[in-house]
Motif scaffolding. Structure first.
Motif, PDB file in Angstrom:
ATOM      1  N   LEU A  51       0.829  -1.219   0.000  1.00 40.12           N
ATOM      2  CA  LEU A  51       0.000   0.000   0.000  1.00 40.12           C
ATOM      3  C   LEU A  51       0.857   1.260   0.000  1.00 40.12           C
ATOM      4  CD1 LEU A  51      -2.881  -0.887   2.467  1.00 40.12           C
ATOM      5  CD2 LEU A  51      -3.038  -0.593  -0.008  1.00 40.12           C
ATOM      6  N   ALA A  52       2.012   1.198   0.624  1.00 40.12           N
ATOM      7  CA  ALA A  52       2.886   2.373   0.709  1.00 40.12           C
ATOM      8  C   ALA A  52       3.355   2.842  -0.659  1.00 40.12           C
ATOM      9  CB  ALA A  52       4.092   2.075   1.602  1.00 40.12           C
ATOM     10  N   THR A  53       3.371   1.933  -1.643  1.00 38.83           N
ATOM     11  CA  THR A  53       3.847   2.288  -2.984  1.00 38.83           C
ATOM     12  C   THR A  53       2.741   2.217  -4.027  1.00 38.83           C
ATOM     13  OG1 THR A  53       4.512  -0.004  -3.424  1.00 38.83           O
ATOM     14  CG2 THR A  53       6.174   1.456  -2.460  1.00 38.83           C
ATOM     15  N   PHE A  54       1.524   1.956  -3.602  1.00 40.58           N
ATOM     16  CA  PHE A  54       0.405   1.795  -4.517  1.00 40.58           C
ATOM     17  C   PHE A  54       0.072   3.128  -5.188  1.00 40.58           C
ATOM     18  CE2 PHE A  54      -3.983   0.916  -5.796  1.00 40.58           C
ATOM     19  CZ  PHE A  54      -3.851  -0.370  -6.289  1.00 40.58           C
ATOM     20  N   PRO A  55      -0.048   3.170  -6.538  1.00 41.23           N
ATOM     21  CA  PRO A  55      -0.361   4.422  -7.237  1.00 41.23           C
ATOM     22  C   PRO A  55      -1.713   4.989  -6.780  1.00 41.23           C
ATOM     23  CG  PRO A  55       0.252   2.689  -8.800  1.00 41.23           C
ATOM     24  CD  PRO A  55       0.114   2.040  -7.458  1.00 41.23           C
ATOM     25  N   GLY A  56      -1.749   6.275  -6.546  1.00 37.63           N
ATOM     26  CA  GLY A  56      -2.986   6.939  -6.159  1.00 37.63           C
ATOM     27  C   GLY A  56      -3.213   7.015  -4.662  1.00 37.63           C
ATOM     28  N   VAL A  57      -2.397   6.316  -3.881  1.00 38.01           N
ATOM     29  CA  VAL A  57      -2.511   6.410  -2.421  1.00 38.01           C
ATOM     30  C   VAL A  57      -1.618   7.561  -1.978  1.00 38.01           C
ATOM     31  CG1 VAL A  57      -2.146   5.253  -0.225  1.00 38.01           C
ATOM     32  CG2 VAL A  57      -3.019   3.959  -2.174  1.00 38.01           C
ATOM     33  N   LEU A  83       7.491   3.702  15.987  1.00 37.61           N
ATOM     34  CA  LEU A  83       7.734   4.821  15.079  1.00 37.61           C
ATOM     35  C   LEU A  83       8.627   4.408  13.901  1.00 37.61           C
ATOM     36  CD1 LEU A  83       8.246   7.615  17.746  1.00 37.61           C
ATOM     37  CD2 LEU A  83       6.183   7.143  16.394  1.00 37.61           C
ATOM     38  N   LEU A  84       9.634   3.587  14.153  1.00 36.16           N
ATOM     39  CA  LEU A  84      10.501   3.110  13.067  1.00 36.16           C
ATOM     40  C   LEU A  84       9.716   2.266  12.067  1.00 36.16           C
ATOM     41  CD1 LEU A  84      13.726   2.172  15.051  1.00 36.16           C
ATOM     42  CD2 LEU A  84      13.544   3.899  13.245  1.00 36.16           C
ATOM     43  N   LEU A  85       8.869   1.377  12.578  1.00 31.88           N
ATOM     44  CA  LEU A  85       8.058   0.545  11.696  1.00 31.88           C
ATOM     45  C   LEU A  85       7.094   1.401  10.880  1.00 31.88           C
ATOM     46  CD1 LEU A  85       7.297  -2.216  10.655  1.00 31.88           C
ATOM     47  CD2 LEU A  85       5.889  -2.548  12.692  1.00 31.88           C
ATOM     48  N   MET A  86       6.464   2.372  11.520  1.00 29.67           N
ATOM     49  CA  MET A  86       5.565   3.272  10.802  1.00 29.67           C
ATOM     50  C   MET A  86       6.330   4.028   9.719  1.00 29.67           C
ATOM     51  SD  MET A  86       3.230   4.723  13.942  1.00 29.67           S
ATOM     52  CE  MET A  86       2.392   5.929  12.909  1.00 29.67           C
ATOM     53  N   GLY A  87       7.521   4.501  10.044  1.00 32.48           N
ATOM     54  CA  GLY A  87       8.331   5.227   9.072  1.00 32.48           C
ATOM     55  C   GLY A  87       8.727   4.362   7.886  1.00 32.48           C
ATOM     56  N   ARG A  88       9.109   3.121   8.173  1.00 33.28           N
ATOM     57  CA  ARG A  88       9.467   2.194   7.089  1.00 33.28           C
ATOM     58  C   ARG A  88       8.296   1.948   6.155  1.00 33.28           C
ATOM     59  NH1 ARG A  88      12.034  -1.420  10.521  1.00 33.28           N
ATOM     60  NH2 ARG A  88      10.274  -2.853  10.441  1.00 33.28           N
ATOM     61  N   LEU A  89       7.083   1.976   6.715  1.00 30.31           N
ATOM     62  CA  LEU A  89       5.877   1.732   5.919  1.00 30.31           C
ATOM     63  C   LEU A  89       5.267   3.029   5.388  1.00 30.31           C
ATOM     64  CD1 LEU A  89       4.340  -1.010   8.207  1.00 30.31           C
ATOM     65  CD2 LEU A  89       5.336  -1.331   5.931  1.00 30.31           C
ATOM     66  N   ASN A  90       5.950   4.148   5.641  1.00 29.72           N
ATOM     67  CA  ASN A  90       5.478   5.454   5.184  1.00 29.72           C
ATOM     68  C   ASN A  90       4.089   5.781   5.748  1.00 29.72           C
ATOM     69  OD1 ASN A  90       5.850   7.884   3.880  1.00 29.72           O
ATOM     70  ND2 ASN A  90       5.030   7.152   1.933  1.00 29.72           N
ATOM     71  N   ILE A  91       3.921   5.502   7.046  1.00 30.52           N
ATOM     72  CA  ILE A  91       2.653   5.755   7.742  1.00 30.52           C
ATOM     73  C   ILE A  91       2.850   6.920   8.701  1.00 30.52           C
ATOM     74  CG2 ILE A  91       0.957   4.812   9.353  1.00 30.52           C
ATOM     75  CD1 ILE A  91       1.573   2.040   8.198  1.00 30.52           C
ATOM     76  N   ASN A  92       1.964   7.905   8.610  1.00 34.77           N
ATOM     77  CA  ASN A  92       2.000   9.071   9.485  1.00 34.77           C
ATOM     78  C   ASN A  92       1.379   8.750  10.838  1.00 34.77           C
ATOM     79  OD1 ASN A  92       2.941  10.754   7.317  1.00 34.77           O
ATOM     80  ND2 ASN A  92       0.850  10.753   6.551  1.00 34.77           N
ATOM     81  N   LEU A  93       1.845   9.437  11.877  1.00 35.70           N
ATOM     82  CA  LEU A  93       1.290   9.308  13.218  1.00 35.70           C
ATOM     83  C   LEU A  93       0.242  10.397  13.433  1.00 35.70           C
ATOM     84  CD1 LEU A  93       1.267   8.263  16.164  1.00 35.70           C
ATOM     85  CD2 LEU A  93       3.130   9.878  16.612  1.00 35.70           C
TER      86      LEU A  93
END
Length: 114
Positions: A51-57, A83-93
């Motif tokens: 999902l982190a690399t899915f076009p349009g997300v 926080l590291l895991l979220m960052g690796r997955l490009n997920i905001n807090l």
């Protein structure tokens, strides 16, 4: 789930998205929310990486609903591993704060939901 520019629940969002529940912990238990979120992210890491690399997300957010406490200064510390895991997955807090319900308020809310 919602789609960009398609009205839903009285609003017309300008982006597509969906909501997943990573924890069933109460607003008053942020530590349990964090533990549950860590377990969720580890369990679904591969899928979330796609999902982190899915076009349009455009954005991925992990929002913690935290109840206001009766203290002068309220602080919550998020574990670096989370926080590291979220960052690796490009997920905001995200942190959504909710007013603490008094006992009478909570009873009225439950009664109105019946």
């Amino acid at each position: 789930m919602w789609r960009r520019d398609q009205p839903t629940e009285g609003r017309t969002p300008h982006w597509s998205g969906f909501t997943l529940r990573a924890s069933d912990a109460k607003f008053s238990d942020p530590t349990q929310q964090m533990d549950d979120a860590m377990d969720f992210l580890k369990r679904y890491e591969r899928e979330l990486a796609v999902l982190a690399t899915f076009p349009g997300v455009d954005t991925r957010d992990l929002d913690f609903g935290i109840e206001d406490r009766d203290v002068g200064i309220q602080g919550d510390v998020f574990p670096s591993e989370l926080l590291l895991l979220m960052g690796r997955l490009n997920i905001n807090l995200g942190i959504s704060r909710f007013p603490r319900l008094l006992k009478d308020d909570a009873e009225q809310l439950r009664a109105s939901e019946r």
